[in-house]
Design a protein around this motif. Structure first.
Motif, PDB file in Angstrom:
ATOM      1  N   ALA A 114     -72.696   0.649   9.181  1.00 36.09           N
ATOM      2  CA  ALA A 114     -72.363   2.056   9.433  1.00 36.09           C
ATOM      3  C   ALA A 114     -70.890   2.203   9.803  1.00 36.09           C
ATOM      4  O   ALA A 114     -70.216   3.143   9.353  1.00 36.09           O
ATOM      5  CB  ALA A 114     -73.248   2.613  10.546  1.00 36.09           C
ATOM      6  N   THR A 115     -70.382   1.276  10.597  1.00 43.53           N
ATOM      7  CA  THR A 115     -68.965   1.292  10.971  1.00 43.53           C
ATOM      8  C   THR A 115     -68.085   1.081   9.750  1.00 43.53           C
ATOM      9  O   THR A 115     -67.051   1.748   9.579  1.00 43.53           O
ATOM     10  CB  THR A 115     -68.679   0.208  12.022  1.00 43.53           C
ATOM     11  N   GLU A 116     -68.511   0.165   8.862  1.00 47.41           N
ATOM     12  CA  GLU A 116     -67.741  -0.112   7.650  1.00 47.41           C
ATOM     13  C   GLU A 116     -67.739   1.092   6.703  1.00 47.41           C
ATOM     14  O   GLU A 116     -66.707   1.416   6.095  1.00 47.41           O
ATOM     15  CB  GLU A 116     -68.314  -1.342   6.941  1.00 47.41           C
ATOM     16  N   ILE A 117     -68.886   1.764   6.569  1.00 48.28           N
ATOM     17  CA  ILE A 117     -68.968   2.943   5.706  1.00 48.28           C
ATOM     18  C   ILE A 117     -68.064   4.052   6.232  1.00 48.28           C
ATOM     19  O   ILE A 117     -67.337   4.702   5.468  1.00 48.28           O
ATOM     20  CB  ILE A 117     -70.429   3.439   5.593  1.00 48.28           C
ATOM     21  N   GLU A 118     -68.108   4.267   7.541  1.00 52.29           N
ATOM     22  CA  GLU A 118     -67.264   5.290   8.160  1.00 52.29           C
ATOM     23  C   GLU A 118     -65.790   4.998   7.892  1.00 52.29           C
ATOM     24  O   GLU A 118     -65.011   5.907   7.596  1.00 52.29           O
ATOM     25  CB  GLU A 118     -67.531   5.321   9.670  1.00 52.29           C
ATOM     26  N   ARG A 119     -65.430   3.718   7.967  1.00 52.97           N
ATOM     27  CA  ARG A 119     -64.039   3.325   7.742  1.00 52.97           C
ATOM     28  C   ARG A 119     -63.645   3.411   6.273  1.00 52.97           C
ATOM     29  O   ARG A 119     -62.560   3.903   5.935  1.00 52.97           O
ATOM     30  CB  ARG A 119     -63.846   1.883   8.237  1.00 52.97           C
ATOM     31  N   ASP A 120     -64.540   2.976   5.378  1.00 53.60           N
ATOM     32  CA  ASP A 120     -64.202   2.887   3.959  1.00 53.60           C
ATOM     33  C   ASP A 120     -64.395   4.193   3.197  1.00 53.60           C
ATOM     34  O   ASP A 120     -63.595   4.536   2.315  1.00 53.60           O
ATOM     35  CB  ASP A 120     -65.056   1.806   3.279  1.00 53.60           C
TER      36      ASP A 120
END
Length: 357
Positions: free
Chosen positions: A149-155
Protein backbone atom coordinates in the motif's frame (compact mmCIF):
# COMPACT_ATOMS: atom_id res chain seq x y z
CA UNK A 1 -5.08 -15.48 -23.41
CA UNK A 2 -6.29 -19.11 -23.41
CA UNK A 3 -7.22 -20.85 -20.20
CA UNK A 4 -8.24 -24.49 -19.82
CA UNK A 5 -11.99 -24.50 -19.51
CA UNK A 6 -14.53 -26.74 -17.80
CA UNK A 7 -16.07 -29.41 -20.00
CA UNK A 8 -19.16 -28.28 -21.89
CA UNK A 9 -21.83 -30.10 -23.86
CA UNK A 10 -21.00 -30.45 -27.54
CA UNK A 11 -24.61 -30.30 -28.79
CA UNK A 12 -25.69 -27.35 -30.93
CA UNK A 13 -28.18 -26.21 -28.30
CA UNK A 14 -25.56 -26.09 -25.52
CA UNK A 15 -25.25 -22.25 -25.64
CA UNK A 16 -29.04 -21.84 -25.20
CA UNK A 17 -29.99 -21.00 -21.62
CA UNK A 18 -32.58 -19.12 -19.58
CA UNK A 19 -30.17 -16.19 -19.44
CA UNK A 20 -29.81 -16.06 -23.23
CA UNK A 21 -33.58 -16.08 -23.69
CA UNK A 22 -33.99 -13.34 -21.08
CA UNK A 23 -31.26 -11.26 -22.75
CA UNK A 24 -33.15 -11.47 -26.05
CA UNK A 25 -36.42 -10.49 -24.37
CA UNK A 26 -34.77 -7.56 -22.57
CA UNK A 27 -33.70 -5.98 -25.87
CA UNK A 28 -37.01 -6.70 -27.60
CA UNK A 29 -40.51 -6.86 -26.12
CA UNK A 30 -39.35 -6.12 -22.55
CA UNK A 31 -37.58 -2.91 -23.59
CA UNK A 32 -39.69 0.28 -23.27
CA UNK A 33 -38.46 1.71 -26.58
CA UNK A 34 -39.36 -1.44 -28.52
CA UNK A 35 -42.66 -1.78 -26.64
CA UNK A 36 -43.73 1.70 -27.79
CA UNK A 37 -42.68 1.00 -31.38
CA UNK A 38 -45.45 -1.60 -31.66
CA UNK A 39 -48.45 0.75 -31.12
CA UNK A 40 -46.73 3.34 -33.30
CA UNK A 41 -46.55 0.77 -36.11
CA UNK A 42 -50.23 -0.02 -35.66
CA UNK A 43 -51.02 3.70 -35.76
CA UNK A 44 -48.99 4.03 -38.95
CA UNK A 45 -51.39 1.45 -40.44
CA UNK A 46 -54.25 3.80 -39.49
CA UNK A 47 -55.50 1.57 -36.68
CA UNK A 48 -58.12 3.32 -34.54
CA UNK A 49 -57.16 4.03 -30.92
CA UNK A 50 -59.92 1.76 -29.59
CA UNK A 51 -59.09 -1.32 -31.66
CA UNK A 52 -57.85 -4.40 -29.80
CA UNK A 53 -54.28 -4.33 -31.23
CA UNK A 54 -53.87 -0.68 -30.20
CA UNK A 55 -55.33 -1.16 -26.71
CA UNK A 56 -53.27 -4.29 -25.98
CA UNK A 57 -49.99 -2.88 -27.34
CA UNK A 58 -50.38 0.45 -25.52
CA UNK A 59 -51.27 -1.34 -22.27
CA UNK A 60 -48.18 -3.54 -22.66
CA UNK A 61 -45.96 -0.54 -23.42
CA UNK A 62 -47.22 1.30 -20.33
CA UNK A 63 -46.67 -1.80 -18.18
CA UNK A 64 -43.09 -2.29 -19.44
CA UNK A 65 -42.31 1.42 -18.99
CA UNK A 66 -43.62 1.41 -15.42
CA UNK A 67 -41.49 -1.65 -14.62
CA UNK A 68 -38.41 0.09 -16.07
CA UNK A 69 -39.10 3.30 -14.13
CA UNK A 70 -39.74 1.32 -10.95
CA UNK A 71 -36.41 -0.44 -11.31
CA UNK A 72 -34.58 2.89 -11.79
CA UNK A 73 -36.31 4.46 -8.77
CA UNK A 74 -35.65 1.37 -6.65
CA UNK A 75 -31.95 1.47 -7.52
CA UNK A 76 -31.70 5.17 -6.62
CA UNK A 77 -33.46 4.59 -3.28
CA UNK A 78 -31.18 1.66 -2.46
CA UNK A 79 -27.84 3.07 -3.64
CA UNK A 80 -28.17 6.84 -3.96
CA UNK A 81 -26.61 9.04 -6.62
CA UNK A 82 -23.55 8.17 -8.66
CA UNK A 83 -20.05 9.53 -8.16
CA UNK A 84 -18.05 11.21 -10.90
CA UNK A 85 -15.48 8.87 -12.43
CA UNK A 86 -12.51 10.09 -14.48
CA UNK A 87 -10.42 7.11 -15.54
CA UNK A 88 -7.32 9.25 -15.99
CA UNK A 89 -7.52 10.06 -12.27
CA UNK A 90 -8.51 6.61 -10.98
CA UNK A 91 -6.04 4.28 -9.27
CA UNK A 92 -7.49 0.76 -9.33
CA UNK A 93 -6.21 -1.97 -7.01
CA UNK A 94 -7.08 -5.56 -7.93
CA UNK A 95 -6.21 -8.48 -5.66
CA UNK A 96 -5.70 -11.82 -7.37
CA UNK A 97 -5.31 -9.92 -10.63
CA UNK A 98 -2.53 -11.99 -12.17
CA UNK A 99 -4.95 -14.32 -13.95
CA UNK A 100 -8.60 -15.05 -14.66
CA UNK A 101 -11.30 -12.45 -14.05
CA UNK A 102 -8.96 -10.11 -12.18
CA UNK A 103 -6.46 -9.95 -15.04
CA UNK A 104 -9.25 -9.41 -17.55
CA UNK A 105 -10.53 -6.35 -15.65
CA UNK A 106 -6.97 -5.09 -15.15
CA UNK A 107 -6.17 -5.32 -18.88
CA UNK A 108 -9.36 -3.52 -19.88
CA UNK A 109 -8.71 -0.63 -17.52
CA UNK A 110 -5.02 -0.53 -18.39
CA UNK A 111 -5.82 -0.16 -22.09
CA UNK A 112 -8.37 2.55 -21.32
CA UNK A 113 -5.87 4.76 -19.55
CA UNK A 114 -6.57 4.04 -15.90
CA UNK A 115 -3.76 3.36 -13.45
CA UNK A 116 -3.96 -0.28 -12.32
CA UNK A 117 -2.12 -2.05 -9.51
CA UNK A 118 -2.31 -5.85 -9.48
CA UNK A 119 -1.66 -7.60 -6.18
CA UNK A 120 -1.00 -11.33 -6.41
CA UNK A 121 1.30 -13.99 -5.03
CA UNK A 122 1.48 -15.53 -8.52
CA UNK A 123 3.46 -13.91 -11.29
CA UNK A 124 1.56 -11.80 -13.80
CA UNK A 125 0.62 -13.98 -16.78
CA UNK A 126 0.73 -11.20 -19.35
CA UNK A 127 4.03 -9.35 -19.09
CA UNK A 128 3.04 -7.01 -21.93
CA UNK A 129 -0.16 -5.74 -20.29
CA UNK A 130 -0.35 -1.98 -20.74
CA UNK A 131 -1.06 0.34 -17.84
CA UNK A 132 -0.65 -2.38 -15.22
CA UNK A 133 1.83 -2.31 -12.36
CA UNK A 134 2.40 -5.66 -10.69
CA UNK A 135 3.11 -5.98 -6.96
CA UNK A 136 3.97 -9.39 -5.57
CA UNK A 137 1.82 -9.64 -2.46
CA UNK A 138 0.26 -12.40 -0.41
CA UNK A 139 -3.07 -10.91 0.68
CA UNK A 140 -3.11 -13.26 3.67
CA UNK A 141 -0.18 -11.31 5.12
CA UNK A 142 -1.14 -7.98 6.74
CA UNK A 143 2.46 -6.78 6.72
CA UNK A 144 2.82 -7.38 2.97
CA UNK A 145 -0.41 -5.49 2.27
CA UNK A 146 0.77 -2.54 4.36
CA UNK A 147 4.12 -2.51 2.54
CA UNK A 148 2.55 -2.70 -0.91
CA UNK A 149 0.00 0.00 0.00
CA UNK A 150 2.88 2.36 0.79
CA UNK A 151 4.53 1.51 -2.53
CA UNK A 152 1.30 2.09 -4.49
CA UNK A 153 0.78 5.45 -2.79
CA UNK A 154 4.34 6.42 -3.70
CA UNK A 155 4.33 5.07 -7.27
CA UNK A 156 0.77 5.57 -8.47
CA UNK A 157 -1.17 7.72 -6.03
CA UNK A 158 -4.05 7.15 -3.62
CA UNK A 159 -6.20 4.16 -4.67
CA UNK A 160 -9.79 5.06 -5.55
CA UNK A 161 -11.09 1.62 -6.57
CA UNK A 162 -10.50 -1.63 -4.69
CA UNK A 163 -11.52 -4.92 -6.31
CA UNK A 164 -11.23 -7.81 -3.86
CA UNK A 165 -10.92 -10.70 -6.29
CA UNK A 166 -8.34 -13.05 -4.72
CA UNK A 167 -9.73 -16.54 -4.13
CA UNK A 168 -8.63 -20.03 -3.13
CA UNK A 169 -10.52 -23.32 -3.63
CA UNK A 170 -9.42 -26.47 -1.82
CA UNK A 171 -12.16 -28.72 -3.20
CA UNK A 172 -12.03 -31.39 -0.46
CA UNK A 173 -14.49 -32.74 2.07
CA UNK A 174 -14.15 -31.17 5.49
CA UNK A 175 -12.77 -34.32 7.09
CA UNK A 176 -10.15 -34.63 4.33
CA UNK A 177 -8.79 -31.11 4.75
CA UNK A 178 -5.84 -30.20 6.94
CA UNK A 179 -6.29 -27.38 9.41
CA UNK A 180 -3.64 -25.46 7.50
CA UNK A 181 -5.68 -25.74 4.29
CA UNK A 182 -8.78 -24.47 6.09
CA UNK A 183 -6.92 -21.53 7.57
CA UNK A 184 -5.35 -20.66 4.22
CA UNK A 185 -8.71 -20.78 2.47
CA UNK A 186 -10.53 -18.67 5.05
CA UNK A 187 -7.73 -16.13 5.19
CA UNK A 188 -7.56 -15.78 1.40
CA UNK A 189 -11.31 -15.76 0.77
CA UNK A 190 -12.50 -13.78 3.81
CA UNK A 191 -9.94 -12.19 6.10
CA UNK A 192 -8.01 -10.64 3.20
CA UNK A 193 -11.09 -8.50 2.48
CA UNK A 194 -10.86 -7.04 5.99
CA UNK A 195 -7.13 -6.42 5.56
CA UNK A 196 -7.42 -4.61 2.21
CA UNK A 197 -10.50 -2.58 3.13
CA UNK A 198 -8.90 -1.43 6.39
CA UNK A 199 -5.80 -0.46 4.40
CA UNK A 200 -7.30 1.34 1.40
CA UNK A 201 -10.71 2.66 2.55
CA UNK A 202 -9.36 5.57 4.69
CA UNK A 203 -7.63 7.02 1.61
CA UNK A 204 -10.85 6.81 -0.41
CA UNK A 205 -12.75 8.64 2.33
CA UNK A 206 -10.15 11.42 2.34
CA UNK A 207 -10.26 11.70 -1.44
CA UNK A 208 -12.44 14.45 -2.94
CA UNK A 209 -13.76 12.09 -5.62
CA UNK A 210 -14.56 9.21 -3.24
CA UNK A 211 -14.04 5.62 -4.29
CA UNK A 212 -15.52 2.23 -5.10
CA UNK A 213 -15.16 -1.10 -3.31
CA UNK A 214 -15.95 -4.22 -5.35
CA UNK A 215 -16.51 -7.47 -3.46
CA UNK A 216 -16.29 -10.76 -5.37
CA UNK A 217 -18.48 -13.22 -3.51
CA UNK A 218 -20.31 -16.29 -4.86
CA UNK A 219 -23.76 -17.82 -5.07
CA UNK A 220 -22.27 -20.72 -3.08
CA UNK A 221 -22.20 -18.35 -0.10
CA UNK A 222 -26.01 -18.51 -0.12
CA UNK A 223 -26.42 -22.21 -0.90
CA UNK A 224 -23.40 -24.07 0.45
CA UNK A 225 -22.23 -27.20 -1.35
CA UNK A 226 -20.47 -30.47 -0.65
CA UNK A 227 -16.66 -30.24 -0.86
CA UNK A 228 -16.90 -26.47 -0.51
CA UNK A 229 -17.39 -26.02 3.23
CA UNK A 230 -14.46 -23.63 3.58
CA UNK A 231 -15.21 -21.68 0.41
CA UNK A 232 -18.95 -21.42 1.12
CA UNK A 233 -18.37 -20.27 4.70
CA UNK A 234 -15.90 -17.62 3.52
CA UNK A 235 -18.17 -16.34 0.75
CA UNK A 236 -21.14 -16.16 3.10
CA UNK A 237 -18.95 -14.09 5.41
CA UNK A 238 -17.80 -11.88 2.53
CA UNK A 239 -21.40 -11.18 1.53
CA UNK A 240 -22.30 -10.29 5.12
CA UNK A 241 -19.18 -8.13 5.40
CA UNK A 242 -20.09 -6.22 2.25
CA UNK A 243 -23.68 -5.56 3.30
CA UNK A 244 -22.65 -4.45 6.77
CA UNK A 245 -19.92 -2.21 5.37
CA UNK A 246 -22.38 -0.65 2.90
CA UNK A 247 -24.65 0.20 5.83
CA UNK A 248 -21.75 1.81 7.71
CA UNK A 249 -20.73 3.83 4.64
CA UNK A 250 -24.09 5.57 4.28
CA UNK A 251 -22.52 8.59 5.96
CA UNK A 252 -19.99 8.64 3.10
CA UNK A 253 -22.20 8.77 -0.03
CA UNK A 254 -19.16 9.30 -2.26
CA UNK A 255 -18.00 5.74 -1.45
CA UNK A 256 -19.75 3.20 -3.68
CA UNK A 257 -19.99 -0.54 -3.04
CA UNK A 258 -20.51 -3.29 -5.62
CA UNK A 259 -21.31 -6.85 -4.56
CA UNK A 260 -20.78 -9.58 -7.18
CA UNK A 261 -22.32 -13.02 -6.62
CA UNK A 262 -21.69 -15.11 -9.75
CA UNK A 263 -22.39 -18.76 -10.32
CA UNK A 264 -19.73 -21.03 -11.79
CA UNK A 265 -17.16 -19.13 -13.84
CA UNK A 266 -15.18 -20.67 -16.68
CA UNK A 267 -11.84 -19.90 -15.04
CA UNK A 268 -9.06 -22.26 -13.89
CA UNK A 269 -10.21 -21.80 -10.27
CA UNK A 270 -13.13 -24.19 -10.84
CA UNK A 271 -11.72 -26.17 -13.73
CA UNK A 272 -13.30 -29.61 -14.07
CA UNK A 273 -16.56 -28.73 -12.32
CA UNK A 274 -19.52 -29.69 -14.50
CA UNK A 275 -22.64 -27.60 -14.26
CA UNK A 276 -25.58 -29.97 -13.59
CA UNK A 277 -27.97 -28.05 -15.85
CA UNK A 278 -26.55 -25.81 -18.57
CA UNK A 279 -30.00 -24.39 -19.39
CA UNK A 280 -30.91 -23.19 -15.89
CA UNK A 281 -27.39 -22.78 -14.48
CA UNK A 282 -25.03 -22.06 -17.38
CA UNK A 283 -21.32 -21.58 -16.83
CA UNK A 284 -20.63 -17.84 -16.85
CA UNK A 285 -17.92 -16.41 -19.06
CA UNK A 286 -15.55 -14.07 -17.15
CA UNK A 287 -15.93 -11.42 -19.87
CA UNK A 288 -19.66 -11.15 -19.08
CA UNK A 289 -19.01 -10.58 -15.38
CA UNK A 290 -16.15 -8.19 -16.15
CA UNK A 291 -18.42 -6.11 -18.42
CA UNK A 292 -20.99 -5.65 -15.64
CA UNK A 293 -18.36 -4.78 -13.03
CA UNK A 294 -16.65 -2.28 -15.33
CA UNK A 295 -20.00 -0.74 -16.28
CA UNK A 296 -20.95 -0.17 -12.62
CA UNK A 297 -17.52 1.28 -11.76
CA UNK A 298 -17.53 3.58 -14.81
CA UNK A 299 -20.99 4.91 -13.97
CA UNK A 300 -19.96 5.51 -10.36
CA UNK A 301 -22.77 3.33 -9.06
CA UNK A 302 -23.30 1.00 -6.15
CA UNK A 303 -24.85 -2.26 -7.30
CA UNK A 304 -25.44 -5.96 -6.73
CA UNK A 305 -24.40 -8.04 -9.72
CA UNK A 306 -25.71 -11.60 -9.86
CA UNK A 307 -25.02 -13.87 -12.84
CA UNK A 308 -26.55 -16.05 -14.25
CA UNK A 309 -30.29 -15.47 -13.64
CA UNK A 310 -30.68 -17.93 -10.76
CA UNK A 311 -27.96 -16.09 -8.82
CA UNK A 312 -30.28 -13.06 -8.58
CA UNK A 313 -33.13 -15.15 -7.16
CA UNK A 314 -31.21 -17.58 -4.98
CA UNK A 315 -32.33 -15.85 -1.76
CA UNK A 316 -35.81 -17.24 -2.38
CA UNK A 317 -34.41 -20.74 -1.92
CA UNK A 318 -34.41 -20.22 1.85
CA UNK A 319 -38.10 -19.31 1.74
CA UNK A 320 -39.02 -22.78 0.48
CA UNK A 321 -40.18 -25.48 2.93
CA UNK A 322 -37.24 -27.62 4.01
CA UNK A 323 -38.59 -30.61 2.11
CA UNK A 324 -38.68 -28.65 -1.14
CA UNK A 325 -35.20 -27.34 -0.42
CA UNK A 326 -33.96 -30.93 -0.21
CA UNK A 327 -35.65 -31.81 -3.51
CA UNK A 328 -34.29 -28.66 -5.15
CA UNK A 329 -30.74 -29.50 -4.08
CA UNK A 330 -31.10 -33.02 -5.43
CA UNK A 331 -32.55 -31.79 -8.71
CA UNK A 332 -29.96 -29.03 -9.16
CA UNK A 333 -26.96 -31.28 -8.52
CA UNK A 334 -25.25 -28.56 -6.49
CA UNK A 335 -23.73 -31.14 -4.12
CA UNK A 336 -22.27 -33.34 -6.87
CA UNK A 337 -20.66 -30.72 -9.10
CA UNK A 338 -17.31 -30.83 -7.28
CA UNK A 339 -16.84 -34.56 -7.83
CA UNK A 340 -14.96 -33.84 -11.08
CA UNK A 341 -13.07 -30.84 -9.67
CA UNK A 342 -9.51 -30.35 -10.96
CA UNK A 343 -8.88 -26.73 -10.08
CA UNK A 344 -6.02 -24.35 -10.75
CA UNK A 345 -3.34 -26.71 -9.43
CA UNK A 346 -4.51 -29.43 -11.78
CA UNK A 347 -4.31 -27.18 -14.82
CA UNK A 348 -0.86 -25.97 -13.82
CA UNK A 349 0.38 -29.53 -13.38
CA UNK A 350 -1.02 -30.52 -16.76
CA UNK A 351 0.70 -27.58 -18.42
CA UNK A 352 4.00 -28.66 -16.84
CA UNK A 353 3.50 -32.17 -18.19
CA UNK A 354 2.69 -30.79 -21.64
CA UNK A 355 -0.89 -32.08 -21.55
CA UNK A 356 -3.97 -30.28 -22.83
CA UNK A 357 -7.14 -30.54 -20.74
Amino acid sequence: MDHPRPPVRDSWWAPISVDLLLKVLNVTILHPFVAWIIPLCFRAEHQAWNTNPMVVSITWAIFVTLLWMGNVISHKIAYGMHREVDLSEEVIVITGGASGLGLLIAEVYGMRGATVAVLDIAELESTEARGITYYKCDVRDKAQIARVATEIERDLGTPTVLINNAAEVVGKKLLDMDLEEIEKSLTTNLLSHFYTIKTFLPGMIRSETGGTIVTLSSVIGHLGAARLTDYAAAKAGVTALHKSLAAELQEYPEIKTILVTPGQLSTPLFHGVKTPNAFIAPVVEPIEVAKEIIKAIDLGLSDHIGMPLYARWVDWYNVLPVGLQKIARKFSGVDSGMETFIGRRGTQQSEKNGNLI
